[in-house]
Write an enzyme that holds these catalytic residues in place. Structure first.
Site, PDB file in Angstrom:
ATOM      1  N   ASP A  86       0.773  -1.244   0.000  1.00  0.00           N
ATOM      2  CA  ASP A  86       0.000   0.000   0.000  1.00  0.00           C
ATOM      3  C   ASP A  86       0.804   1.294   0.000  1.00  0.00           C
ATOM      4  O   ASP A  86       0.673   2.104  -0.900  1.00  0.00           O
ATOM      5  CB  ASP A  86      -0.935   0.018   1.212  1.00  0.00           C
ATOM      6  CG  ASP A  86      -1.989  -1.071   1.139  1.00  0.00           C
ATOM      7  OD1 ASP A  86      -1.679  -2.137   0.604  1.00  0.00           O
ATOM      8  OD2 ASP A  86      -3.098  -0.863   1.622  1.00  0.00           O
ATOM      9  N   GLU A 108      -6.306   3.222   8.424  1.00  0.00           N
ATOM     10  CA  GLU A 108      -7.320   2.483   7.678  1.00  0.00           C
ATOM     11  C   GLU A 108      -8.246   1.785   8.673  1.00  0.00           C
ATOM     12  O   GLU A 108      -7.812   1.373   9.746  1.00  0.00           O
ATOM     13  CB  GLU A 108      -6.668   1.404   6.801  1.00  0.00           C
ATOM     14  CG  GLU A 108      -6.213   1.894   5.469  1.00  0.00           C
ATOM     15  CD  GLU A 108      -5.778   0.764   4.557  1.00  0.00           C
ATOM     16  OE1 GLU A 108      -5.394   1.073   3.429  1.00  0.00           O
ATOM     17  OE2 GLU A 108      -5.801  -0.407   4.957  1.00  0.00           O
ATOM     18  N   SER A 112      -9.731   0.887   4.019  1.00  0.00           N
ATOM     19  CA  SER A 112      -8.981  -0.037   3.172  1.00  0.00           C
ATOM     20  C   SER A 112      -9.630  -0.105   1.799  1.00  0.00           C
ATOM     21  O   SER A 112     -10.837   0.082   1.644  1.00  0.00           O
ATOM     22  CB  SER A 112      -8.983  -1.425   3.809  1.00  0.00           C
ATOM     23  OG  SER A 112      -8.570  -2.406   2.883  1.00  0.00           O
TER      24      SER A 112
END
Length: 557
Positions: free
Chosen positions: A122, A446, A472
């Protein structure tokens, strides 16, 4: 041709430098070639990175084959899934800038002629691309590739279903043995989690941005094609040096617009609205959250991938990947095919050379028959989010596209998850989680545990969730994040009280608190000064200087 690496390898005054490089095993001949730094983010924690120690050998082989000399160094990487729903998630977004700093430091201290950036997950991917934008030396990105889908009860599945299974278990919908089956079978091996979550979205967007080779986003981590792609990436790195093609030649405003257009067509993660503006900011290109709005109505949604639909990233690969989608968008004149790419040619020429096209129209739809006529994301504004908020509209149930309900307010994620798991949330309520933004969190956590618990308990068609934090890429349901300004800087979300009515209109792109303006101003004037939750270390420093989410949560230049 004068090389950047001459600063450490050429002339009698560089004898001490060469002596140290000899100690590392480099020969005279190797030091005369273009030197390519390889930023590898391998570690033994993240499944998306567990195999990068092997993949880097293929990158090195490509560099050597093209007449260059590879030099490998490492950066850190956080696994968002493992960091989820505890204090560790406050450190994830923070790591993006730290990764960019580490690559910049290595490339300035050791003047490489070019860079290969190797990452899968990410924050690591945008961190690498930010470094490329800052440094502006010939660079190319390659990901480790997506994980294959897991298999539970005869159906393909992924990590998102494990989080949802926790909520299902909490209400007795599944047994402990069934929960264990999800745990043991959803993630079968190396690669970034198998849906169109943030990691895979960013890998795919790197293709449209021009910074990676075709199919970088979709070739599964365990396929031989990934090894071949790594070799080709090493070859291209040397070619980019020889042609003097730099990241800012590639990452132009038009290229960023292409990336946003692809994002809409993919139905990608909402976190791209943090990362694309941030990469652009460091490349001196002005893009904010509100720039995404112009694409939501004009770009069709062409493929329905987990969590918004049934397909996984491996299916997208077999169907033609990003090149097929870009070709469809190009047909409709929805992208610009002129920007330069790391392939060494403009986007349009590259798509023609590789004969890009749809191989399975049931997975990648033609523009004439899209999954949805509008893009995957929507930007909402209103008196609750003056500077914008973001929602993955293709993952919202029809009955929640417009919703009005009373607020249930929580000042941190943990309290909200406890209330959800404790079954105290009522049908129709709007769960408000605040003081979780870039400064307030700090680190803008998140919240997959919260949204997955709602979905797993069957409430995603009954309640909405809004936050100044983020979600997310695996989230689905009426989950609206990145509300700007955030509560920590006295944004309107800070004045919401239990029972206040919140109106959500996703088709109308509005998010409003049903209060008179004078009441909002009165409540704002009564707010105390925000007290930081963490007072020492890198996160405390981060909170002092980070920008709002709509600008990408970036630092002053």
């Amino acid at each position: 041709m004068k090389k950047r690496s001459d600063l450490m390898t050429k002339g009698p005054e560089r004898a001490p430098h060469r002596s140290l490089l000899r100690a590392s095993g480099f020969s005279d001949r190797e030091l005369q070639r273009p030197i390519i730094g390889i930023a590898n983010s391998f570690n033994e924690i993240i499944p998306g990175h567990i195999h990068l120690d092997k993949l880097v050998e293929s990158v090195k082989a490509g560099v050597y084959a093209a007449g260059g000399t590879p030099m490998v160094f490492n950066t850190i990487g956080v696994c968002d899934g493992i960091a989820m729903n505890h204090e560790g998630m406050k450190y994830s977004l923070v790591s993006r800038e730290l990764i960019a700093d580490s690559v910049e430091i290595m490339a300035m201290a050791h003047p490489f002629d070019g860079l290969v950036l190797l990452a899968s997950c990410d924050k690591i991917i945008p961190g690498m691309l930010i470094a490329a934008a800052r440094l502006n030396i010939p660079s190319i990105f390659i990901s480790g590739g997506p994980m294959l889908a897991g298999r539970v009860s005869g159906k393909n599945t992924g990590l998102d279903k494990v989080f949802e299974a926790v909520g299902s278990f909490a209400i007795g919908k599944i047994t402990e043995e069934e929960l264990l089956e999800y745990e043991c079978n959803a993630c079968p091996g190396a690669g970034s989690c198998s849906g169109m979550f943030t990691a895979n979205t960013m890998s795919h967007l790197s293709e449209a941005l021009g910074m990676s080779l075709p199919f970088n986003g979709s070739v599964p981590a365990v396929f031989s094609e990934r090894v071949l792609l790594a070799k080709q990436t090493g070859l291209k790195a040397v070619e980019l040096v020889n042609k003097d093609i730099k990241p800012r030649d590639i990452m132009t405003k038009e290229a960023f617009y292409n990336a946003i257009a692809l994002d809409m067509a993919l139905g990608g993660s909402t976190n791209t609205t943090l990362h694309i503006p941030a990469i652009a900011y460091y490349a001196d290109v002005d893009i904010t959250l509100k720039d995404f709005d112009r694409f939501t109505d004009t770009i069709p949604h062409l493929t329905s991938l987990v969590p918004a639909g049934p397909h996984h990233v491996e299916d997208l690969f077999y169907a033609g990947g990003v090149p097929a989608i870009l070709t469809e968008l190009r047909k409709a004149k929805l992208i610009n095919d002129q920007p330069m790419t790391a392939y060494g040619k403009p986007l349009g020429e590259m798509l023609y050379e590789i004969r890009a096209g749809i191989k399975d129209p049931s997975i990648i739809r033609p523009v004439e028959n899209p999954v949805h006529k509008t893009g995957g994301l929507a930007v909402l504004t209103g008196n609750l989010a003056p500077d914008g908020a973001i929602v993955k509209q293709v993952a919202v149930a029809d009955e929640m596209m417009k919703h009005s309900g009373p607020a249930r307010v929580f000042d941190n994620e943990e309290d909200a998850v406890s209330a959800i798991m404790g079954k105290t949330i009522q049908k129709g309520e709007v769960i408000v989680i605040r003081y979780e933004g870039p400064r307030g969190g700090p680190g803008m956590r998140e919240m997959l545990s919260a949204t997955s618990a709602v979905a797993g308990m069957g409430m995603d068609r009954k309640v909405a969730l809004i936050t100044d934090g983020r979600f997310s890429g695996a989230t689905h349901g009426a989950s609206i994040g990145h509300i700007s300004p955030e509560a920590a800087v006295k944004g309107p979300i800070a004045v919401v009280r239990d029972g206040d009515i919140i109106e959500i209109d996703i088709p109308g792109k509005t998010l409003n608190l049903k209060l008179p303006e004078n009441e909002i101003l009165k409540r704002t004037s009564q707010l105390p000064e925000f007290e930081p939750k963490i007072k020492t270390g890198c996160v405390a420093r981060y909170a002092k200087i980070v920008s709002s989410a709509d600008k990408g949560a970036v630092f002053p230049k």
